[in-house]
Design a protein around this motif. Structure first.
Motif, PDB file in Angstrom:
ATOM      1  N   HIS A  59       0.891  -1.160   0.000  1.00  0.00           N
ATOM      2  CA  HIS A  59       0.000   0.000   0.000  1.00  0.00           C
ATOM      3  C   HIS A  59       0.929   1.210   0.000  1.00  0.00           C
ATOM      4  N   GLU A  60       0.913   1.979  -1.074  1.00  0.00           N
ATOM      5  CA  GLU A  60       1.843   3.097  -1.218  1.00  0.00           C
ATOM      6  C   GLU A  60       1.412   4.321  -0.436  1.00  0.00           C
ATOM      7  N   VAL A  61       2.410   4.949   0.199  1.00  0.00           N
ATOM      8  CA  VAL A  61       2.213   6.195   0.933  1.00  0.00           C
ATOM      9  C   VAL A  61       2.639   7.344   0.026  1.00  0.00           C
ATOM     10  N   HIS A  62       1.755   8.339  -0.115  1.00  0.00           N
ATOM     11  CA  HIS A  62       1.984   9.477  -0.997  1.00  0.00           C
ATOM     12  C   HIS A  62       1.848  10.790  -0.239  1.00  0.00           C
ATOM     13  N   GLU A  63       2.639  11.781  -0.666  1.00  0.00           N
ATOM     14  CA  GLU A  63       2.361  13.147  -0.241  1.00  0.00           C
ATOM     15  C   GLU A  63       1.068  13.545  -0.958  1.00  0.00           C
ATOM     16  N   SER A 115       8.536  13.762   7.878  1.00  0.00           N
ATOM     17  CA  SER A 115       9.243  12.846   6.972  1.00  0.00           C
ATOM     18  C   SER A 115       8.310  11.727   6.529  1.00  0.00           C
ATOM     19  N   CYS A 116       8.669  11.115   5.406  1.00  0.00           N
ATOM     20  CA  CYS A 116       7.853  10.012   4.912  1.00  0.00           C
ATOM     21  C   CYS A 116       7.956   8.794   5.828  1.00  0.00           C
ATOM     22  N   SER A 117       9.063   8.656   6.535  1.00  0.00           N
ATOM     23  CA  SER A 117       9.207   7.483   7.412  1.00  0.00           C
ATOM     24  C   SER A 117       8.151   7.483   8.512  1.00  0.00           C
ATOM     25  N   SER A 118       7.830   8.640   9.048  1.00  0.00           N
ATOM     26  CA  SER A 118       6.770   8.733  10.062  1.00  0.00           C
ATOM     27  C   SER A 118       5.415   8.409   9.450  1.00  0.00           C
ATOM     28  N   ALA A 119       5.198   8.839   8.219  1.00  0.00           N
ATOM     29  CA  ALA A 119       3.931   8.556   7.535  1.00  0.00           C
ATOM     30  C   ALA A 119       3.801   7.066   7.232  1.00  0.00           C
ATOM     31  N   VAL A 120       4.879   6.432   6.822  1.00  0.00           N
ATOM     32  CA  VAL A 120       4.847   4.990   6.549  1.00  0.00           C
ATOM     33  C   VAL A 120       4.583   4.221   7.843  1.00  0.00           C
ATOM     34  N   GLY A 126       6.797   3.630   0.718  1.00  0.00           N
ATOM     35  CA  GLY A 126       6.766   4.966   0.174  1.00  0.00           C
ATOM     36  C   GLY A 126       6.669   4.973  -1.340  1.00  0.00           C
ATOM     37  N   CYS A 127       6.011   5.960  -1.874  1.00  0.00           N
ATOM     38  CA  CYS A 127       5.900   6.147  -3.323  1.00  0.00           C
ATOM     39  C   CYS A 127       7.285   6.429  -3.906  1.00  0.00           C
ATOM     40  N   ALA A 128       7.592   5.824  -5.044  1.00  0.00           N
ATOM     41  CA  ALA A 128       8.888   6.013  -5.706  1.00  0.00           C
ATOM     42  C   ALA A 128       9.062   7.440  -6.212  1.00  0.00           C
ATOM     43  N   THR A 129       7.952   8.160  -6.409  1.00  0.00           N
ATOM     44  CA  THR A 129       8.025   9.524  -6.943  1.00  0.00           C
ATOM     45  C   THR A 129       8.094  10.587  -5.852  1.00  0.00           C
ATOM     46  N   CYS A 130       7.207  10.515  -4.875  1.00  0.00           N
ATOM     47  CA  CYS A 130       7.131  11.588  -3.883  1.00  0.00           C
ATOM     48  C   CYS A 130       7.725  11.238  -2.524  1.00  0.00           C
ATOM     49  N   SER A 131       7.941   9.965  -2.259  1.00  0.00           N
ATOM     50  CA  SER A 131       8.498   9.518  -0.980  1.00  0.00           C
ATOM     51  C   SER A 131       9.678   8.575  -1.220  1.00  0.00           C
ATOM     52  N   THR A 132      10.600   9.028  -2.051  1.00  0.00           N
ATOM     53  CA  THR A 132      11.706   8.180  -2.480  1.00  0.00           C
ATOM     54  C   THR A 132      12.564   7.659  -1.332  1.00  0.00           C
ATOM     55  N   ALA A 133      12.718   8.446  -0.274  1.00  0.00           N
ATOM     56  CA  ALA A 133      13.529   8.022   0.866  1.00  0.00           C
ATOM     57  C   ALA A 133      12.918   6.814   1.570  1.00  0.00           C
ATOM     58  N   CYS A 134      11.625   6.597   1.381  1.00  0.00           N
ATOM     59  CA  CYS A 134      10.915   5.500   2.048  1.00  0.00           C
ATOM     60  C   CYS A 134      10.492   4.403   1.084  1.00  0.00           C
ATOM     61  N   HIS A 135      10.916   4.503  -0.160  1.00  0.00           N
ATOM     62  CA  HIS A 135      10.543   3.515  -1.164  1.00  0.00           C
ATOM     63  C   HIS A 135      11.552   2.371  -1.151  1.00  0.00           C
TER      64      HIS A 135
END
Length: 66
Positions: A16-20, A38-43, A55-64
């Motif tokens: 399940h992808e997490v997106h901004e 950060s995306c890590s907190s959202a994931v 994380g989404c490869a486009t908007c949350s690359t650090a968490c992908h």
């Protein structure tokens, strides 16, 4: 700080992808997660609902992860 949502529909690999919320790939069928620094907190928040979140490869690359 950014707002994040998670896709309610899993991808073919089960993620399940997490997106901004500003992401061009933000799905219409989503769950709002909240505002995070950060995306890590959202994931981490997304994993409370969907244990297999990524994380989404486009908007949350650090968490992908591949």
């Amino acid at each position: 700080m950014a707002s994040y949502s998670v896709n309610n529909k899993a991808q073919t690999n089960g993620d399940h992808e997490v997106h901004e919320t500003s992401c061009r790939y933000l799905p219409s069928d989503k769950k709002y997660l909240g505002d995070y620094t950060s995306c890590s907190s959202a994931v981490t928040e997304a994993k409370k609902t969907y244990s297999q979140s990524n994380g989404c490869a486009t908007c949350s690359t650090a968490c992908h992860t591949s």
